[in-house]
Every structure is written in C-alpha cells, then in structure tokens.
Design an enzyme around this catalytic site. Structure first.
Site, PDB file in Angstrom:
ATOM      1  N   PHE B 121     -81.200 -30.461   3.740  1.00 18.58           N
ATOM      2  CA  PHE B 121     -81.372 -32.210   3.522  1.00 18.58           C
ATOM      3  C   PHE B 121     -79.698 -32.278   3.059  1.00 18.58           C
ATOM      4  CE2 PHE B 121     -84.023 -36.119   2.954  1.00 18.58           C
ATOM      5  CZ  PHE B 121     -84.752 -35.668   4.189  1.00 18.58           C
ATOM      6  N   GLN B 234     -78.793 -47.436  -2.934  1.00 17.43           N
ATOM      7  CA  GLN B 234     -78.533 -46.848  -2.044  1.00 17.43           C
ATOM      8  C   GLN B 234     -78.656 -47.408  -0.475  1.00 17.43           C
ATOM      9  OE1 GLN B 234     -81.068 -43.019  -1.287  1.00 17.43           O
ATOM     10  NE2 GLN B 234     -78.923 -42.350  -1.495  1.00 17.43           N
ATOM     11  N   HIS B 236     -79.446 -46.448   2.932  1.00 13.88           N
ATOM     12  CA  HIS B 236     -79.698 -45.298   3.602  1.00 13.88           C
ATOM     13  C   HIS B 236     -79.110 -45.069   5.026  1.00 13.88           C
ATOM     14  CE1 HIS B 236     -82.003 -42.217   5.909  1.00 13.88           C
ATOM     15  NE2 HIS B 236     -82.598 -41.815   4.800  1.00 13.88           N
ATOM     16  N   LEU B 250     -86.987 -47.221   8.373  1.00 14.07           N
ATOM     17  CA  LEU B 250     -86.308 -45.770   8.032  1.00 14.07           C
ATOM     18  C   LEU B 250     -86.272 -44.851   9.188  1.00 14.07           C
ATOM     19  CD1 LEU B 250     -84.912 -44.188   5.764  1.00 14.07           C
ATOM     20  CD2 LEU B 250     -86.936 -43.407   5.241  1.00 14.07           C
ATOM     21  N   GLU B 253     -83.985 -38.618   6.894  1.00 11.80           N
ATOM     22  CA  GLU B 253     -82.879 -37.829   6.962  1.00 11.80           C
ATOM     23  C   GLU B 253     -83.189 -36.559   7.719  1.00 11.80           C
ATOM     24  OE1 GLU B 253     -80.810 -38.125   3.270  1.00 11.80           O
ATOM     25  OE2 GLU B 253     -79.983 -36.047   3.406  1.00 11.80           O
ATOM     26  N   ARG B 284     -75.663 -39.412   1.128  1.00 12.74           N
ATOM     27  CA  ARG B 284     -76.121 -40.535   2.094  1.00 12.74           C
ATOM     28  C   ARG B 284     -75.084 -41.684   1.920  1.00 12.74           C
ATOM     29  NH1 ARG B 284     -82.544 -41.220   0.421  1.00 12.74           N
ATOM     30  NH2 ARG B 284     -83.144 -39.465   2.057  1.00 12.74           N
ATOM     31  N   HIS B 349     -82.378 -48.981   0.801  1.00 16.10           N
ATOM     32  CA  HIS B 349     -83.365 -48.291   0.644  1.00 16.10           C
ATOM     33  C   HIS B 349     -83.958 -47.800  -0.776  1.00 16.10           C
ATOM     34  CE1 HIS B 349     -85.665 -44.924   2.040  1.00 16.10           C
ATOM     35  NE2 HIS B 349     -84.932 -43.910   1.439  1.00 16.10           N
ATOM     36  N   ARG B 384     -78.258 -41.004  -4.846  1.00 18.74           N
ATOM     37  CA  ARG B 384     -79.357 -39.988  -5.163  1.00 18.74           C
ATOM     38  C   ARG B 384     -79.202 -39.079  -3.606  1.00 18.74           C
ATOM     39  NH1 ARG B 384     -84.233 -40.021  -2.740  1.00 18.74           N
ATOM     40  NH2 ARG B 384     -84.305 -41.987  -1.985  1.00 18.74           N
TER      41      ARG B 384
END
Lengths: 246, 575
Positions: B121, B234, B236, B250, B253, B284, B349, B384
């Site tokens: 990730f 955030q 996304h 969404l 990721e 991100r 997000h 994050r």
C-alpha cells in the site's frame, strides 16, 4: 429533461397509501437517488434507511416494483420507465414508517447462535482453500432481503420456529470455519428449524452479494443434520461414540 | 419537560464502528457496565466500507518488517506532525490486535504457508496490509459485532446522542433521541467514549456515508474539549467520477497496491513527474494533488478524472483480489475493469484531525470524555497512510475502553449529578424546529454547506478562498438557526438533519479556521499561497480549536517532544 414517476408507500403501523412523485432522471441514477430527491424537494420527513450508498452496508432494502432489492444498487434505467416505479417497505417485517421496517428480530435471533469457539491450544494456521468456504458466507451485508423473500417467514410467519437464510449462512460460516470446535447440529435442528426450508432457492436469487445460500450453505447443513439424526446407522454409532464434529 | 427514559452505565460508547465496538468490548472485559449507542443498525457503520486492509507489521510476507519500520513510515506519511506516542503504540500493538481478530473468528486471506496474507500500500515500506479481498472492513466489523454481542454490553441501535452533560468539569450523562419514535433518552454515565468517525458529509463529493456528520467532534467541542489539526482533511486520490450518482464512491487503494497504473488523457504515467520513486504507491496527499493537477491543467479523462488501469493483471486475478471493485464498476458504471480503465478523481475521505487525546488512555481534555478512531486527532499527523485507519481503530479503541473502564472504576461510589437546566435546554433545542412557522428546508442548507466546503476548503487552498468559506459558514449558521420541519418526530430524517447540520457547521468552521491559520503546505493541507513546508514555525505546532465564551477560539500548541531513540528511527533509512 426526462422525468420518472415514483410511487412510494407512505404510512406506518396504522396504515398508509402510495404517493406519487415526479423526479428528474439523470444518467446512471439509482432508486435511492430518486428517494433522496423526494426527501430534499417534496417530503423532508420521508423515512428511509440507508448508509453507504455503495452496496456495502445492506441498509436500504425495499421492494421495487414488487422485487426485494437494494435501492442503492437498482439503476432506474434497468426498470420499465413508461409506468411508475413503485417502492414498498420489505414485507416480512413490521413497518415503522414509510420504507423503514422493524428488523430487530434478526438481531435477537443472531444473538442466540452459539459463537465461534476455537480450541484452547489452536495454532492459527489456515490455508486459503480452507477459509474460502467461510469467506463466501462472510460476504453477507445483512440486508435481510433473503429473510424478506423466504416464504416460511414471509407467508407463514414462522419466526418462532425458523431463523431464516441469513442466520443459516451465519451458522454455515461457523460450522465451516477450519478452527471452530463447536457442534451446532442440535441447534440447527431445534432452534434454527432448518427442516422448514424446502430449498426453493428464493433467497439465493435475491442475494445482492451473490452468495450461493441454498447450495453452499443450507443443503450441506441439512445433510449434516440428516446424517446425524436421521441416518439409523449413524444414530446407533453416535449412541456409543458421542456426536463427532464434522 | 416531557417524559424520557433513563439508562445508567459506567461507560457509554457513542458509535459502533471498529473503534466503538473495540472500545465497548474492552470496557466490558474490564467489568464495566457498557452501553453502545449508534445512529444506525449494528454492523452498518462506516468501517463496513473500508476495503484495502489493516496495516500491521506481522512480517508474514516481507519478513524484514517490524514495528520500527511501521512507525517510521507512519511518521513520514504524517509529515512529522503525528503524536509520536500514538504512532509508536499503534505500530507496536497493531500486530496483536490483528491476530486477536483472527482469534475471534475473522478469516483473512492466507499466505501459502497458512499465515495472514499482506499486500502493498502507498507509503508502506513493506507488504503490510492484512486483508480479505477488498472487503476488509466488513470482515472486521462482523468479527467485532459477533464478539461484542456476546460480551455483555447493551446495544442501543438507531439512537442519536445530541448533547453531553457534565457535573462540574466531569462528564455525567449523554442525552439524545430514538430515531424511530423521536422520543428522548438520557444515559447517566461516568464516562463517554466518542467513536463517531469523521466529517465527510460536510463535503459534496465524499466516500463517506450519511452518518459522517462530525457529531463526536462537535459534542466534544461543545463539552469543552480541544480539537486539534482540523485542517488536515484527506482527499482520497481515487473516487469514482461517473455516472453522477456514484461520484465520490471509493475506489480502493488496493487497486494500486495490486499494480494499478494511473495515466492521463495523453496516456502518460503522470506520477513520474510528481513522485518518480514511488509512482502510484506514493502517499495519498501526493497522488490526490497529482490527479487534481492533471485534470485542472486539461489532461483529464472525458468525465474529468485520471485513468486507473488494472486490466493488465488479468481477469481472474482482478476478480479474485478486487471483487467489490469489479462489481461496483460493472453495476454502477457498466465498465468491465478487467478490460478497460476506470476514471478516478479525489474524494473527501478522512479527517486526520479530531479530539485531542492522551495517547495511552485516549482521554480528552475533559474528565470522563474519551475518544478513539477517526474522531480522535494526532495519530496520523498531516496525512494518513492507507491501512493505518483500521489498525488505529483496534489499537486505540481498545485503549479507550481500558482508559474509560479504569476511570469509571476509580469513581466507583462517586454519584454524579445531571444538570436539569442543561437537560431541559437540550430538549428545547431539539424540539424548536417543529415550532418554527417559517424557515428553510434543512436539506437545502446542507447542500449549500457541501458546495461551499468543496469550493473554498478543498484540495488546494488560498487565504482568499478560505476567508470566503468562513464568511459563507457564518451565513449558513444563521440559516441553520431557522429551519422548518414537516411531519412528526417519528423517524423523521428532515428533523434528524437539523442537528447533524449543526455538528457539520461546527466541524466545518474548525476546518476552515485551522486551514486559514496554518500558513504552509504539509500533507493534506495545500496552501497555494504558501506552497512549502515551514518546519521552523508550523512544523513545531498542532492547531488547536476550543470553545471560549461561546465562540470558537483558534490557537496552537507545541508538538509533544519525541524521545531521542524514536527520533533516530524516524530519521534513519529503516529498511
């Protein structure tokens, strides 16, 4: 702009009626979008349950043109729009208001299912092929559409005797967990009332997660119960050996 | 005032997502009487939507991984603004929390040798995310739900808390209403754990569910607790863009984790320009800004996004590892992602900021008030990393449960009082919209707020825009003070929105004021007029919001000092 006619059930436990609304149609629009439009522009107190609007939470179940579906996943362009689209609350559970029903029975039943019980000295090694059976059932988003469509619950209201397909796949998931040690066959036969299911597969047809409820969960569970309690040879064997976990 | 029902507990947990459930399980295990209160049905909370995985240095796939590397990655991802102690505890405890889920019945995907599988990730040095296909959040919430209902707690479903009550400085109660009947309910309690998640519904384009209206942050603020770092929202990088109905939903990721490629309309892999080393698996904040920039500069896809392509991995692999994505695009957009690329654009997000808490106990600045999960601030700093949210829920959910149970235990015989004046005030505030003969529709005001937040306090910010946003929020506050409601109190979403809207306005103002104050760019906060890091000034402080004489006060406080041995880990290469 094209307009779609929506006929929503408005009412509560004292009764109610359909109410018709006109909603402008956008590309890709789902039934829940139309409901939101109605809330924001016509009736702010229209009751509907929803959370994610992405078919992941299973909150927005309803009966659309008579079919049990998720409103967030049903595109309007898949429905015949030359006549009004009807949206009713799911029928198997008591209505609270408009499209919202009292599904608390499911949570009460769920609590009675004996939980996951591993052995004390478990090593926690599992292989992909072993977890895949359980993983299929764990895709369940608890939309209760299978409970809604099951005729034992819907038409015969056997909620005291039969726990319904959702709860049977919950048990299947536990029974097929590679490291679970409990035996739930007696529960399946008695409290769960698995004998009531006559495998019409209505539940499988409406499952938005495409879980093979009947073939992969209910039928294998039925076989386990039948082998233990209704096979005379097995019955005799177990008399002497005690019921083995399968 | 009208009749209301009363329940008494040692610990009231507000919110039944990952953090709330984990907190309730722990507090119950400590012997506390626990009430778990949630706005929706049990198991529907936002955690259910988490897809890619839970980050923990289990080292099952990449054996070199350890907590130090996870800590290092988290601090770098957060651009050093993280509360170091939270980041440390998180990295150290996440593996045990994940294994615990397995012991409670979770079925994670497996490695060949029968261990929990882990995937790559963005921002994580090693393959670190334990997962179940792309529905990890569902697996987590079901596991916690199953554990929870057999732990002895009371669950109050479809119940909204609108006010916290105090006896002097201490928390003594939580007041709210049943969504079904509209009737009021009072919880007398020694402690409240806020685990209400985020604020995404203040924005128009968001991956968040309707519940994410900033209730917990607003409740804590009103009760006198500090909020920190609220400017760090955030976006996304990959939300769906087409059709309009699904804009913002969404796209995990994990698509990039499994090898997905980002390209613009000219077919260029544009991440080469923005982060040539990490490319699609950059953090991100960077990927979101990159996609945004490509589209704004005219290199976007037909519906105004970037292309994200996973089709080269082959149909079988994609369907196995990303089944939800496959169905999501097939059913909502009529796109077969095993054959053609997706179109994606940033979507609101997550909020890194939140209620200021003590790292070890999750206690806020108000005695008896605790917070965990997205509602709490500090853990993730300015940005994050994907996968760190699910582990955050588990680590700090448990710690909040422990902290609250211990606090309640110490107060054992201390009878706390409910302030009747405050109680009546709370009830009156709730019934007022029914008395207004004139007033606006709450849905209209909500839509206006969502437009404003997207337009003024989005991915890229300037002083002028944020100031305009603050002015607009003031106007909306006035409009929201005069709302009109149709129908009765029985399951009335319009009425429910009136209070949710007030919470959203509080968090929106907090976001805007923090964003205006922080004159630098760091992580998810990008100021066009201050495009660089200012480590000397802003790298040393948290933004702090508190309520003073009825008004929102904005300030800063120094970052907690990181111990030398941890600083070495952060500054080292750590691979």
């Amino acid at each position: 702009m094209a307009v779609v006619k929506m006929r929503l059930y408005r009412g509560d436990s004292n009764g109610g009626a359909e109410k018709e609304y006109e909603v402008p149609l956008e590309e890709g629009m789902v039934v829940l979008d139309a409901i939101h439009f109605i809330q924001a522009n016509y009736d702010g107190d229209l009751a509907v349950r929803w959370n994610c609007k992405a078919a992941k939470c299973g909150s927005c179940s309803a009966e659309i043109n008579g079919m049990p579906k998720l409103t967030c996943k049903t595109r309007l362009d898949t429905l015949p729009l030359d006549k009004p689209v009807t949206v009713y609350p799911i029928k198997t559970f008591p209505i609270i208001k408009d499209l919202v029903t009292d599904v608390s029975w499911n949570y009460k039943v769920r609590k009675t299912i004996p939980p996951f019980t591993p052995a004390k000295d478990t090593k926690w090694v599992m292989y992909q092929e072993d977890v895949e059976r359980g993983q299929e059932f764990r895709k369940c988003i608890e939309c209760f559409l299978c409970q809604d469509v099951c005729h034992i619950l819907r038409n015969h209201d056997k909620k005291n005797e039969f726990i319904g397909p959702r709860m049977l796949i919950k048990i299947a998931e536990l029974e097929m967990h590679p490291l679970d040690t409990l035996d739930r066959k007696e529960f399946l036969r008695d409290q769960a009332g698995i004998g009531y299911c006559n495998i019409t597969k209505c539940c499988t047809e409406v499952c938005p997660e495409h879980i093979h409820i009947t073939d992969n969960a209910i039928i294998p569970l039925k076989e386990r119960v039948a082998d233990t309690y209704f096979d005379p040879l097995q019955w005799l064997l177990e008399k002497f050996k005690g019921s083995p976990k399968q | 005032m009208e009749k209301y029902e009363t329940h008494t507990h040692d610990v009231i947990v507000i919110g039944a997502g990952g953090a709330g459930l984990r907190a309730a399980i722990e507090a119950s295990a400590q012997g506390a009487s626990v009430g778990l209160v949630c706005k929706s049905l049990l198991g529907k909370a936002h955690t259910v939507m988490a897809e890619g995985g839970v980050a923990a240095a289990l080292a099952n796939v990449d054996t070199k991984d350890d907590w130090k590397t996870h800590f290092h990655d988290t601090m770098h991802g957060g651009k050093m603004l993280n509360n170091w102690r939270m980041a440390q505890l998180h990295a150290q405890e996440a593996p045990d929390r994940v294994k615990e889920l397995e012991h409670w019945g979770a079925l994670f995907d497996r490695t060949k040798d029968g261990k929990i599988m882990q995937r790559a990730f963005g921002g994580h040095t090693w393959k670190r995310l334990a997962h179940v296909g792309d529905r990890t959040g569902l697996e987590m919430i079901r596991t916690l739900q199953d554990r929870g209902i057999h732990s002895g707690m009371e669950v109050y479903m479809e119940c909204t808390i609108t006010h916290l009550l105090k006896d002097g400085e201490r928390i003594s109660g939580a007041f709210g209403y049943w969504r079904e009947s509209g009737r009021f309910v009072l919880f007398k309690t020694k402690t409240v754990i806020i685990a209400t998640g985020g604020i995404g519904k203040a924005y128009k384009v968001t991956s968040n569910s309707w519940e994410y209206t900033g209730d917990g942050q607003a409740l804590a603020y009103e009760a006198g607790a500090d909020l920190i770092d609220m400017e760090f929202v955030q976006f996304h990088p990959t939300g769906m863009v087409w059709p309009p109905s699904v804009r913002g939903i969404l796209v995990t990721e994990a698509v990039r984790g499994e090898g997905g490629l980002l390209t613009n309309r000219n077919g260029e892999r544009f991440m080469e320009k923005y982060d040539p080393e990490r490319m699609e698996l950059s953090t991100r904040d960077v990927v979101a800004r990159s996609i945004y920039t490509e589209v704004m500069e005219g290199r976007g896809s037909p519906h105004g996004g970037a292309y994200l392509d996973i089709s080269h991995r082959g149909a079988d692999y994609v369907k196995k590892k990303l089944p939800s994505m496959y169905h999501q695009f097939m059913e909502f957009a009529e796109i077969d992602i095993t054959k053609e690329p997706m179109e994606v654009f940033p979507t609101t997000h997550y909020i890194m900021g939140g209620i200021r808490v003590d790292a070890d106990t999750a206690g806020s600045t108000v005695p008896g008030l605790f917070a965990a999960g997205e509602a709490a601030g500090g853990m993730h700093g300015a940005n994050r990393l994907g996968g760190n949210s699910l582990s955050d829920l588990l680590v700090f959910g448990r710690r909040a449960g422990l902290g609250a149970a211990q606090y309640a235990n110490e107060l054992r015989d201390n009878a706390l009082k409910i302030d009747d004046v405050e109680l009546e005030k709370a009830a009156r505030e709730m019934t007022r919209p029914f008395e207004n003969a004139e007033g606006e529709n709450p849905y209209t005001v909500h839509q206006a707020l969502q437009e404003a937040m997207g337009a003024y306090i989005g991915v890229f910010r300037t002083r002028e825009k944020i100031s305009d946003g603050i002015e607009e929020i003031q106007v909306l506050k006035d409009r929201a003070s005069q709302l009109r409601i149709e129908g009765s109190r029985m399951f009335n979403p319009g009425w429910h929105l009136c209070k949710d809207l007030k919470s959203m306005l509080i968090v929106s103002e907090a976001i805007a004021r923090c964003a205006l104050q922080r004159e630098e760019s760091r992580g998810a906060h990008s100021r066009v007029d201050f495009p660089k890091y200012d480590d000397e000034k802003w790298g040393r402080v948290n933004s702090v919001i508190s309520k003073e004489n009825g008004n929102m006060k904005i300030g800063t406080s120094p970052l907690p000092q990181i111990p030398e041995e941890l600083r070495k880990i952060v500054e080292g290469g750590h691979k």
